[in-house]
Write a protein that holds these residues in place. Structure first.
Motif, short mmCIF file in Angstrom:
data_model
loop_
_atom_site.label_atom_id
_atom_site.label_comp_id
_atom_site.label_asym_id
_atom_site.label_seq_id
_atom_site.Cartn_x
_atom_site.Cartn_y
_atom_site.Cartn_z
N ASN A 186 34.76 60.25 48.55
CA ASN A 186 35.82 60.30 49.54
C ASN A 186 35.26 59.83 50.89
OD1 ASN A 186 36.94 62.19 51.89
ND2 ASN A 186 38.59 61.81 50.44
N PRO A 187 35.96 58.95 51.61
CA PRO A 187 35.45 58.42 52.88
C PRO A 187 35.10 59.50 53.91
CG PRO A 187 37.29 57.08 52.12
CD PRO A 187 37.22 58.27 51.22
N VAL A 188 35.90 60.56 53.99
CA VAL A 188 35.62 61.64 54.94
C VAL A 188 34.38 62.42 54.51
CG1 VAL A 188 36.49 63.75 56.01
CG2 VAL A 188 38.03 61.81 55.65
N SER A 189 34.28 62.73 53.22
CA SER A 189 33.12 63.45 52.70
C SER A 189 31.85 62.64 52.90
CB SER A 189 33.30 63.74 51.20
OG SER A 189 34.41 64.59 50.99
N TYR A 190 31.98 61.31 52.83
CA TYR A 190 30.82 60.44 53.01
C TYR A 190 30.21 60.64 54.40
CZ TYR A 190 28.00 56.18 52.89
OH TYR A 190 26.96 55.29 52.91
N ARG A 191 31.06 60.96 55.37
CA ARG A 191 30.57 61.20 56.74
C ARG A 191 30.16 62.66 56.95
NH1 ARG A 191 35.28 58.37 57.87
NH2 ARG A 191 36.24 60.22 58.76
N LEU A 192 31.01 63.58 56.50
CA LEU A 192 30.78 64.99 56.79
C LEU A 192 29.70 65.63 55.91
CD1 LEU A 192 34.42 66.30 57.42
CD2 LEU A 192 32.74 65.46 59.08
N LYS A 193 29.54 65.12 54.71
CA LYS A 193 28.54 65.68 53.79
C LYS A 193 27.51 64.61 53.44
CE LYS A 193 31.75 69.10 51.86
NZ LYS A 193 32.31 69.70 50.62
N ASP A 194 27.16 63.79 54.44
CA ASP A 194 26.32 62.64 54.20
C ASP A 194 24.97 62.99 53.59
OD1 ASP A 194 25.89 63.82 56.76
OD2 ASP A 194 24.62 62.13 57.32
N ARG A 195 24.38 64.11 54.02
CA ARG A 195 23.06 64.48 53.49
C ARG A 195 23.14 64.74 51.99
NH1 ARG A 195 20.77 68.80 51.86
NH2 ARG A 195 22.46 70.15 52.57
N MET A 196 24.13 65.53 51.57
CA MET A 196 24.27 65.87 50.15
C MET A 196 24.63 64.64 49.32
SD MET A 196 26.29 69.51 50.48
CE MET A 196 25.95 70.09 48.82
N VAL A 197 25.52 63.81 49.88
CA VAL A 197 25.96 62.60 49.17
C VAL A 197 24.80 61.63 49.01
CG1 VAL A 197 27.42 60.55 49.31
CG2 VAL A 197 28.38 62.79 49.87
N HIS A 198 24.07 61.38 50.09
CA HIS A 198 22.96 60.43 50.02
C HIS A 198 21.83 60.93 49.13
CE1 HIS A 198 24.45 58.64 54.05
NE2 HIS A 198 24.87 57.92 53.04
N ASP A 199 21.64 62.25 49.11
CA ASP A 199 20.62 62.83 48.23
C ASP A 199 20.98 62.57 46.76
OD1 ASP A 199 18.28 64.56 47.61
OD2 ASP A 199 19.82 65.88 46.78
N MET A 200 22.26 62.75 46.43
CA MET A 200 22.69 62.51 45.06
C MET A 200 22.57 61.04 44.69
SD MET A 200 26.19 63.60 43.06
CE MET A 200 25.55 65.27 42.80
N VAL A 201 22.97 60.17 45.61
CA VAL A 201 22.87 58.73 45.35
C VAL A 201 21.41 58.33 45.13
CG1 VAL A 201 23.15 56.43 46.35
CG2 VAL A 201 24.98 58.12 46.58
N HIS A 202 20.52 58.85 45.95
CA HIS A 202 19.09 58.54 45.84
C HIS A 202 18.54 59.00 44.49
CE1 HIS A 202 14.88 58.03 46.83
NE2 HIS A 202 14.66 59.31 46.54
N ARG A 203 18.85 60.23 44.12
CA ARG A 203 18.31 60.79 42.87
C ARG A 203 18.86 60.06 41.65
NH1 ARG A 203 18.77 67.24 44.06
NH2 ARG A 203 18.05 67.41 41.88
N LEU A 204 20.13 59.75 41.67
CA LEU A 204 20.73 59.04 40.55
C LEU A 204 20.25 57.59 40.50
CD1 LEU A 204 24.40 60.41 40.63
CD2 LEU A 204 22.67 60.84 38.86
N SER A 205 20.04 56.98 41.66
CA SER A 205 19.55 55.59 41.72
C SER A 205 18.20 55.47 41.03
CB SER A 205 19.41 55.13 43.17
OG SER A 205 20.66 55.01 43.78
N GLU A 206 17.33 56.47 41.24
CA GLU A 206 16.01 56.43 40.62
C GLU A 206 16.11 56.52 39.10
OE1 GLU A 206 13.64 59.49 42.50
OE2 GLU A 206 12.86 58.01 43.92
#
Length: 211
Positions: A186-206
């Motif tokens: 969700n675009p709003v969650s991408y901004r407000l929960k950026d740390r959690m979102v980016h952490d998940m993207v990083h872990r899944l990317s690996e």
């Protein structure tokens, strides 16, 4: 009790098992009995994650409206639904493709041939791009039945192994697009929960090998 939850919409069915396995490989502590649960909302308190189990077509809707921060959806659903979400990562799971199929040697009706599908928007766009005018018939299941009973000249549907087509005496005519499952947010969650979102993207990317 965790201070902030990340809510993830997961599709029931084929994608579910592969997505859960991917999350576990990425280090998320998903309970062993998670896969057998009949609950529609499951909380994993240790991870601060809440899962919503939904119909595949509904996942982008939940994410767009913000009841889920993140979702895992097939590219077929993304193309059909065209929801206002960000697509962050190709998870390379549940690989298949959309194709045009029908009875062998069946000649198309010259005047607006009928095409049955669960994907009316994708099918309409595909044939329009080819300069072909067709009549789209929307079905929700058992698409292979349409040519057999004379409802449609062709179908547009997901093909995985091709076994279902063969068992119903159908042949593939054209491949439309390759499909894999994607991580959406969700675009709003991408901004407000950026740390959690980016952490998940990083872990899944690996795990999926993307950089």
């Amino acid at each position: 009790m965790t201070a902030e939850w990340l809510t993830i919409a997961l599709p029931k069915g084929r994608i579910f098992e592969e997505a859960v396995e991917l999350l576990r490989k990425a280090g998320y502590q998903i309970p062993p009995d998670f896969d057998e649960s009949r609950k529609l909302i499951i909380e994993v308190e240790e991870e601060g994650i809440r899962f919503i189990l939904a119909k595949p077509m509904d996942v982008p809707t939940y994410v767009e409206h913000g009841v889920a921060d993140i979702g895992i959806a097939g590219k077929d659903v993304m193309l059909e639904e065209e929801r206002d979400v960000y697509e962050l990562l190709d998870l390379h799971i549940s690989e298949c493709y959309l194709a045009v199929a029908g009875l062998p040697n069946a000649v198309l009706n010259d005047v607006a041939p009928k095409v049955a599908t669960k994907y009316p928007n994708v099918a309409s766009s595909y044939f329009r791009a080819k300069g072909e005018q067709v009549e789209i018939i929307k079905l929700n299941g058992s698409i292979e039945l349409a040519p057999l009973i004379g409802l449609a000249d062709r179908i547009v549907d997901i093909v995985s192994t091709g076994r279902t087509l063969v068992e119903n005496g159908l042949v593939e005519y054209e491949k439309i697009v390759s499909i894999t499952s994607r991580l959406i947010v969700n675009p709003v969650s991408y901004r407000l929960k950026d740390r959690m979102v980016h952490d998940m993207v990083h872990r899944l990317s690996e795990v999926v090998g993307e950089k």
